[in-house]
Design a protein around this motif. Structure first.
Motif, PDB file in Angstrom:
ATOM      1  N   GLN A 170       2.470   7.932   7.307  1.00 56.57           N
ATOM      2  CA  GLN A 170       2.559   6.482   7.506  1.00 56.57           C
ATOM      3  C   GLN A 170       1.888   6.074   8.807  1.00 56.57           C
ATOM      4  O   GLN A 170       1.198   5.062   8.861  1.00 56.57           O
ATOM      5  CB  GLN A 170       4.022   6.022   7.491  1.00 56.57           C
ATOM      6  N   ASN A 227       5.123  -1.117   2.542  1.00 56.72           N
ATOM      7  CA  ASN A 227       5.235   0.185   1.902  1.00 56.72           C
ATOM      8  C   ASN A 227       6.708   0.569   1.872  1.00 56.72           C
ATOM      9  O   ASN A 227       7.484   0.146   2.730  1.00 56.72           O
ATOM     10  CB  ASN A 227       4.430   1.249   2.661  1.00 56.72           C
ATOM     11  N   SER A 248       0.808  -1.212   0.000  1.00 54.85           N
ATOM     12  CA  SER A 248       0.000   0.000   0.000  1.00 54.85           C
ATOM     13  C   SER A 248       0.841   1.261   0.000  1.00 54.85           C
ATOM     14  O   SER A 248       1.672   1.477   0.868  1.00 54.85           O
ATOM     15  CB  SER A 248      -0.916   0.012   1.229  1.00 54.85           C
ATOM     16  N   SER A 249       0.588   2.088  -0.985  1.00 52.58           N
ATOM     17  CA  SER A 249       1.125   3.437  -0.986  1.00 52.58           C
ATOM     18  C   SER A 249       0.157   4.319  -0.208  1.00 52.58           C
ATOM     19  O   SER A 249      -0.794   3.827   0.377  1.00 52.58           O
ATOM     20  CB  SER A 249       1.267   3.937  -2.422  1.00 52.58           C
TER      21      SER A 249
END
Length: 144
Positions: free
Chosen positions: A82, A136, A51-52
């Protein structure tokens, strides 16, 4: 003909999927995606979520005190974003009685066999313990 049952899949979710036009995090879409992953888990399929979204998530949370270059702004936004992103995922997976964990990676993690195997072992251990790895790039320390 025998159909092979999937055991493990990787799902990549880009920033463009997780953000609205105004740049904010699309939490409804995140919730829907997690619900779909939960269905896969009930079918016995292991999921690795790539996941970005950290930079986009952090962009709305902080205003830099001075103008930053592209690398510094990405590092700042991703460090804040994040935390926000993984907490959202944690809460959404928890609603389905699933546990997720964060795996931050960088190019250097693929530079040596030892680093690669360490990262691979981490994710395999997570999967063996029914923890969904959310992978990520660690943009907070990345310079490219």
């Amino acid at each position: 003909m025998m159909v092979k049952q999937l055991k493990r899949i990787a799902i990549k979710i880009g920033s463009n999927v997780l953000t609205r036009r105004d740049g904010t995090l699309d939490v409804e879409r995140m919730s829907d995606l997690v619900a779909q992953i939960a269905i896969l888990r009930t079918r016995g399929i292991e999921v690795v979520l790539i996941s970005s979204g950290a930079v986009a998530s952090g962009r709305n949370e902080i205003t830099p005190v001075k103008k930053l270059d592209a690398v510094s702004s990405r590092q700042l936004y991703s460090a804040v974003g994040q935390a926000k992103l993984i907490n959202r995922y944690f809460d959404f997976f928890n609603e389905h009685r699933l546990v997720c964990g964060q795996v931050l990676t960088s190019t250097e993690n693929f530079g040596s066999r030892t680093h690669y195997l360490n990262q691979k072992n981490c994710m395999e251990t997570m999967l063996e313990n029914d923890v969904i790895p959310i992978v990520n790039e660690n943009d907070a320390v990345s310079v490219t």
